[in-house]
Scaffold this motif. Structure first.
Motif, PDB file in Angstrom:
ATOM      1  N   GLU A   1       0.826  -1.200   0.000  1.00 31.18           N
ATOM      2  CA  GLU A   1       0.000   0.000   0.000  1.00 31.18           C
ATOM      3  C   GLU A   1       0.863   1.254   0.000  1.00 31.18           C
ATOM      4  O   GLU A   1       0.568   2.221  -0.712  1.00 31.18           O
ATOM      5  CB  GLU A   1      -0.943   0.014   1.205  1.00 31.18           C
ATOM      6  N   ALA A   2       1.948   1.246   0.778  1.00 33.03           N
ATOM      7  CA  ALA A   2       2.814   2.420   0.833  1.00 33.03           C
ATOM      8  C   ALA A   2       3.452   2.696  -0.527  1.00 33.03           C
ATOM      9  O   ALA A   2       3.505   3.845  -0.982  1.00 33.03           O
ATOM     10  CB  ALA A   2       3.889   2.220   1.892  1.00 33.03           C
ATOM     11  N   ALA A   3       3.945   1.645  -1.194  1.00 35.50           N
ATOM     12  CA  ALA A   3       4.594   1.824  -2.490  1.00 35.50           C
ATOM     13  C   ALA A   3       3.597   2.239  -3.560  1.00 35.50           C
ATOM     14  O   ALA A   3       3.940   2.979  -4.482  1.00 35.50           O
ATOM     15  CB  ALA A   3       5.299   0.544  -2.907  1.00 35.50           C
ATOM     16  N   ALA A   4       2.349   1.764  -3.457  1.00 39.58           N
ATOM     17  CA  ALA A   4       1.327   2.172  -4.417  1.00 39.58           C
ATOM     18  C   ALA A   4       0.938   3.634  -4.210  1.00 39.58           C
ATOM     19  O   ALA A   4       0.623   4.345  -5.169  1.00 39.58           O
ATOM     20  CB  ALA A   4       0.101   1.271  -4.286  1.00 39.58           C
ATOM     21  N   ARG A   5       0.964   4.093  -2.964  1.00 38.97           N
ATOM     22  CA  ARG A   5       0.620   5.488  -2.683  1.00 38.97           C
ATOM     23  C   ARG A   5       1.751   6.439  -3.080  1.00 38.97           C
ATOM     24  O   ARG A   5       1.503   7.566  -3.507  1.00 38.97           O
ATOM     25  CB  ARG A   5       0.301   5.657  -1.193  1.00 38.97           C
TER      26      ARG A   5
ATOM     27  N   VAL B   1       7.547   1.361 -12.820  1.00 38.09           N
ATOM     28  CA  VAL B   1       6.512   0.340 -12.986  1.00 38.09           C
ATOM     29  C   VAL B   1       5.278   0.961 -13.632  1.00 38.09           C
ATOM     30  O   VAL B   1       4.836   2.052 -13.250  1.00 38.09           O
ATOM     31  CB  VAL B   1       6.125  -0.276 -11.620  1.00 38.09           C
ATOM     32  N   ARG B   2       4.728   0.275 -14.623  1.00 36.58           N
ATOM     33  CA  ARG B   2       3.496   0.741 -15.252  1.00 36.58           C
ATOM     34  C   ARG B   2       2.303   0.488 -14.328  1.00 36.58           C
ATOM     35  O   ARG B   2       2.174  -0.590 -13.747  1.00 36.58           O
ATOM     36  CB  ARG B   2       3.267   0.011 -16.582  1.00 36.58           C
ATOM     37  N   ASP B   3       1.424   1.490 -14.181  1.00 34.90           N
ATOM     38  CA  ASP B   3       0.231   1.395 -13.340  1.00 34.90           C
ATOM     39  C   ASP B   3       0.585   0.823 -11.967  1.00 34.90           C
ATOM     40  O   ASP B   3       0.097  -0.250 -11.568  1.00 34.90           O
ATOM     41  CB  ASP B   3      -0.811   0.507 -14.027  1.00 34.90           C
ATOM     42  N   PRO B   4       1.442   1.514 -11.192  1.00 34.22           N
ATOM     43  CA  PRO B   4       1.950   0.960  -9.934  1.00 34.22           C
ATOM     44  C   PRO B   4       0.884   0.636  -8.897  1.00 34.22           C
ATOM     45  O   PRO B   4       1.041  -0.314  -8.127  1.00 34.22           O
ATOM     46  CB  PRO B   4       2.903   2.051  -9.430  1.00 34.22           C
ATOM     47  N   ALA B   5      -0.220   1.423  -8.858  1.00 33.69           N
ATOM     48  CA  ALA B   5      -1.251   1.185  -7.853  1.00 33.69           C
ATOM     49  C   ALA B   5      -1.865  -0.207  -7.980  1.00 33.69           C
ATOM     50  O   ALA B   5      -2.306  -0.796  -6.988  1.00 33.69           O
ATOM     51  CB  ALA B   5      -2.350   2.251  -7.957  1.00 33.69           C
ATOM     52  N   ARG B   6      -1.912  -0.751  -9.191  1.00 33.07           N
ATOM     53  CA  ARG B   6      -2.468  -2.086  -9.405  1.00 33.07           C
ATOM     54  C   ARG B   6      -1.373  -3.143  -9.537  1.00 33.07           C
ATOM     55  O   ARG B   6      -1.512  -4.259  -9.031  1.00 33.07           O
ATOM     56  CB  ARG B   6      -3.330  -2.090 -10.686  1.00 33.07           C
ATOM     57  N   THR B   7      -0.290  -2.797 -10.184  1.00 30.98           N
ATOM     58  CA  THR B   7       0.749  -3.783 -10.487  1.00 30.98           C
ATOM     59  C   THR B   7       1.518  -4.228  -9.250  1.00 30.98           C
ATOM     60  O   THR B   7       1.770  -5.424  -9.063  1.00 30.98           O
ATOM     61  CB  THR B   7       1.729  -3.207 -11.526  1.00 30.98           C
ATOM     62  N   ILE B   8       1.895  -3.291  -8.382  1.00 25.87           N
ATOM     63  CA  ILE B   8       2.743  -3.629  -7.229  1.00 25.87           C
ATOM     64  C   ILE B   8       2.067  -4.610  -6.266  1.00 25.87           C
ATOM     65  O   ILE B   8       2.642  -5.652  -5.936  1.00 25.87           O
ATOM     66  CB  ILE B   8       3.205  -2.351  -6.505  1.00 25.87           C
ATOM     67  N   PRO B   9       0.843  -4.338  -5.780  1.00 23.68           N
ATOM     68  CA  PRO B   9       0.224  -5.306  -4.851  1.00 23.68           C
ATOM     69  C   PRO B   9       0.016  -6.682  -5.485  1.00 23.68           C
ATOM     70  O   PRO B   9       0.210  -7.713  -4.819  1.00 23.68           O
ATOM     71  CB  PRO B   9      -1.114  -4.647  -4.493  1.00 23.68           C
ATOM     72  N   ARG B  10      -0.386  -6.715  -6.746  1.00 23.95           N
ATOM     73  CA  ARG B  10      -0.608  -8.002  -7.411  1.00 23.95           C
ATOM     74  C   ARG B  10       0.695  -8.781  -7.548  1.00 23.95           C
ATOM     75  O   ARG B  10       0.725  -9.998  -7.326  1.00 23.95           O
ATOM     76  CB  ARG B  10      -1.231  -7.770  -8.795  1.00 23.95           C
ATOM     77  N   ALA B  11       1.758  -8.098  -7.919  1.00 22.13           N
ATOM     78  CA  ALA B  11       3.049  -8.778  -8.094  1.00 22.13           C
ATOM     79  C   ALA B  11       3.549  -9.348  -6.770  1.00 22.13           C
ATOM     80  O   ALA B  11       4.092 -10.463  -6.721  1.00 22.13           O
ATOM     81  CB  ALA B  11       4.072  -7.805  -8.670  1.00 22.13           C
ATOM     82  N   ILE B  12       3.372  -8.616  -5.680  1.00 22.92           N
ATOM     83  CA  ILE B  12       3.795  -9.099  -4.361  1.00 22.92           C
ATOM     84  C   ILE B  12       3.017 -10.348  -3.976  1.00 22.92           C
ATOM     85  O   ILE B  12       3.584 -11.344  -3.503  1.00 22.92           O
ATOM     86  CB  ILE B  12       3.619  -8.001  -3.296  1.00 22.92           C
TER      87      ILE B  12
ATOM     88  N   ARG C   1      -1.753   6.171   4.913  1.00 25.73           N
ATOM     89  CA  ARG C   1      -3.202   5.954   4.843  1.00 25.73           C
ATOM     90  C   ARG C   1      -3.929   7.007   5.678  1.00 25.73           C
ATOM     91  O   ARG C   1      -4.976   7.536   5.248  1.00 25.73           O
ATOM     92  CB  ARG C   1      -3.568   4.565   5.344  1.00 25.73           C
ATOM     93  N   ALA C   2      -3.421   7.314   6.865  1.00 25.57           N
ATOM     94  CA  ALA C   2      -4.062   8.305   7.719  1.00 25.57           C
ATOM     95  C   ALA C   2      -4.142   9.664   7.031  1.00 25.57           C
ATOM     96  O   ALA C   2      -5.110  10.408   7.209  1.00 25.57           O
ATOM     97  CB  ALA C   2      -3.310   8.416   9.041  1.00 25.57           C
ATOM     98  N   ARG C   3      -3.142   9.969   6.219  1.00 26.26           N
ATOM     99  CA  ARG C   3      -3.124  11.241   5.494  1.00 26.26           C
ATOM    100  C   ARG C   3      -3.779  11.151   4.125  1.00 26.26           C
ATOM    101  O   ARG C   3      -3.874  12.157   3.420  1.00 26.26           O
ATOM    102  CB  ARG C   3      -1.679  11.715   5.323  1.00 26.26           C
TER     103      ARG C   3
ATOM    104  N   ALA D   1      -1.939   9.848  -2.060  1.00 22.36           N
ATOM    105  CA  ALA D   1      -2.038   9.030  -3.271  1.00 22.36           C
ATOM    106  C   ALA D   1      -1.425   9.823  -4.420  1.00 22.36           C
ATOM    107  O   ALA D   1      -2.096  10.629  -5.051  1.00 22.36           O
ATOM    108  CB  ALA D   1      -3.485   8.673  -3.568  1.00 22.36           C
ATOM    109  N   GLN D   2      -0.152   9.599  -4.697  1.00 27.56           N
ATOM    110  CA  GLN D   2       0.567  10.410  -5.661  1.00 27.56           C
ATOM    111  C   GLN D   2       0.454   9.913  -7.095  1.00 27.56           C
ATOM    112  O   GLN D   2       0.932  10.575  -8.004  1.00 27.56           O
ATOM    113  CB  GLN D   2       2.046  10.484  -5.262  1.00 27.56           C
ATOM    114  N   ALA D   3      -0.146   8.752  -7.308  1.00 31.69           N
ATOM    115  CA  ALA D   3      -0.272   8.221  -8.673  1.00 31.69           C
ATOM    116  C   ALA D   3      -1.714   7.855  -8.982  1.00 31.69           C
ATOM    117  O   ALA D   3      -1.980   6.920  -9.722  1.00 31.69           O
ATOM    118  CB  ALA D   3       0.629   7.005  -8.856  1.00 31.69           C
ATOM    119  N   GLY D   4      -2.654   8.563  -8.394  1.00 29.80           N
ATOM    120  CA  GLY D   4      -4.052   8.263  -8.629  1.00 29.80           C
ATOM    121  C   GLY D   4      -4.660   7.484  -7.474  1.00 29.80           C
ATOM    122  O   GLY D   4      -3.980   7.140  -6.508  1.00 29.80           O
ATOM    123  N   PRO D   5      -5.962   7.199  -7.545  1.00 34.50           N
ATOM    124  CA  PRO D   5      -6.657   6.495  -6.462  1.00 34.50           C
ATOM    125  C   PRO D   5      -5.990   5.159  -6.130  1.00 34.50           C
ATOM    126  O   PRO D   5      -5.548   4.438  -7.011  1.00 34.50           O
ATOM    127  CB  PRO D   5      -8.066   6.278  -7.038  1.00 34.50           C
TER     128      PRO D   5
END
Length: 454
Positions: free
Chosen positions: A90-94, A242-253, A393-395, A398-402
């Motif tokens: 979540e941190a890397a996606a944000r 990474v392309r589309d990091p918000a979706r790609t990073i959690p799935r890859a992990i 998350r508390a703050r 989201a620097q690359a979209g939702p």
């Protein structure tokens, strides 16, 4: 004025945020890099970093600690690492910035914590890389005895790092393709081990009895189980590419951790089924296990060990230098390390610097000492990263979209904190002092940099 790298949303008061930081905004820090890594490339990178030298040696120690109950160690390790990586995902996606935790820790807590986590992660990765290089040459010495020590061993280590540098300075896409191919190649002997070994498993070797009637060493088994999954956090160093990091990073992990857990469990069961309690005394457990079926197959496993470790080293050489690159872009290191080659779009000087330091450590240290030092440093990185995920998350950063919220983030963070503290408590006084000294040096560099900037 609100820092451009930490947007405010809804009920969050901008006045609660820290004053503008020295850390460069993500867009400027990653300028010149190309988002060329997709889901397949990132999963390959993660698996290449996870599946290294450990699987060819650790089954012996797991068997000595837990006997036929050894596979449970991997389950515990996967759960713990899964909790840690839920936070990191979540941190890397944000904050999908080059340097991985270096970027999102700085956004969450400020420059000092970003710098500290980044330099500790790099130090841990460098130690692990050095240990891997030592293990690679040691495996090669089974076929070329002269490589066991002296100048031949030193030349082999230097040649290995030169080859890794030449590959990585060309482009991120070239390195990613090589790592994906190396991951597939390293899986071939392992899958053959599972397929051939499973047909020769003796059920009596799987009975629930420890070697020599001893009692389970749960603490040691837990440490070994978690160690087998370390390295996946290193792959987040290329988050800015990474392309589309918000979706790609959690799935890859998720894919990489699940695949590794299944693989490790199967290997331990088959090795135990082939050797029984003798597995605890086998110096090269997988080679010995398959060698009980055929000597030629045992030699194949020795070659597989070299391929596996080289794949890990390639993944580290692609990811770890990005931490030096990000630190240079933010002014902590000389600007030359933040330079992007105009032709190949790669931070070439950062790659060379990482290879030089890792190579020097490999030439001067032993495998065991390097691994222990790396593990202790990495635990601190895990704690900082999980805390950063909660703060982001508390703050609602989201620097690359939702960004979709990872379910169970708080329980995962609690598991990660508890496990890291317990494992760190296993260190010796000398190891704790060495880690403290590294933190002190990093802290001094931070304040010197602030003084110069002021």
């Amino acid at each position: 004025m609100r820092p451009p790298s930490v947007p405010s949303h809804g009920r969050h008061d901008p006045s609660l945020l820290r004053k503008p930081r020295l850390t460069a905004p993500v867009a400027r820090r990653d300028a010149g890099l190309v988002a060329g890594i997709g889901l397949g490339g990132l999963v390959g990178n993660f698996l290449g970093l996870i599946i290294g030298a450990g699987i060819f040696a650790v089954p012996r120690d797991i068997a000595a600690a837990m006997g036929p109950w050894g596979p449970l160690s991997y389950v515990a390790g996967a759960i713990t690492m899964g909790a840690i990586m839920l936070c990191f995902a979540e941190a890397a996606a944000r904050v999908p910035a080059s340097g991985g935790i270096y970027g999102f820790a700085a956004t969450a807590f400020g420059d000092y914590w970003g710098w500290l986590s980044g330099i500790l992660l790099w130090a841990g990765n460098t130690l692990s890389s050095a240990a891997g290089a030592v293990a690679t040459v040691a495996a090669a010495s089974l076929f070329v005895p002269a490589l066991a020590g002296g100048l031949p061993q030193a030349f082999a280590i230097v040649a290995l790092y030169v080859a890794l540098v030449l590959m990585n300075i060309r482009s991120i896409a070239t390195a990613s393709r090589f790592i994906s191919a190396a991951t597939l190649l390293k899986l071939v002997p392992i899958l053959l081990f599972l397929a051939i070994g499973a047909a020769h498993v003796s059920p009596i070797n799987l009975q629930a009895a420890l070697p020599a009637g001893g009692s389970p060493d749960i603490g040691r088994a837990a440490i070994l189980g978690l160690f087998m999954f370390t390295g996946i956090e290193v792959g987040l160093g290329v988050a800015g590419e990474v392309r589309d990091p918000a979706r790609t990073i959690p799935r890859a992990i998720a894919v990489a951790l699940g695949a590794a857990a299944l693989l490790y469990t199967g290997i331990q069961v088959v090795a135990q089924g082939l050797l029984g309690n003798a597995l605890a005394d086998a110096p090269a457990p997988l080679a010995a296990a398959l060698g009980s079926v055929s000597p030629a197959l045992g030699a194949m496993m020795a070659v597989g060990a070299m391929v596996s470790i080289i794949g890990y080293l390639a993944g580290d050489m692609m990811s770890s230098p990005r931490t030096l690159f990000a630190a240079a872009r933010d002014g902590y290191l000389p600007a030359v390390f933040g330079h992007i080659d105009a032709r190949h779009h790669a931070p070439q000087m950062a790659i060379v610097a990482h290879a030089v330091v890792a190579g020097a450590l490999a030439l001067s240290g032993s495998f065991q000492a390097l691994v222990i030092a790396s593990m202790l440093i990495t635990l601190i990185v895990y704690v900082i990263g999980c805390a950063a995920a909660l703060r982001l998350r508390a703050r609602d950063v989201a620097q690359a979209g939702p960004v979709a919220r990872v379910p169970g983030l708080w329980p995962a963070a609690i598991i990660a904190f508890a496990a890291s503290v317990w494992l760190a408590a296993q260190s010796t006084r000398a190891e704790a002092m060495a880690t403290t000294a590294l933190i002190a040096v990093a802290t001094l560099l931070h304040f010197l940099r602030r003084k110069v900037a002021a």
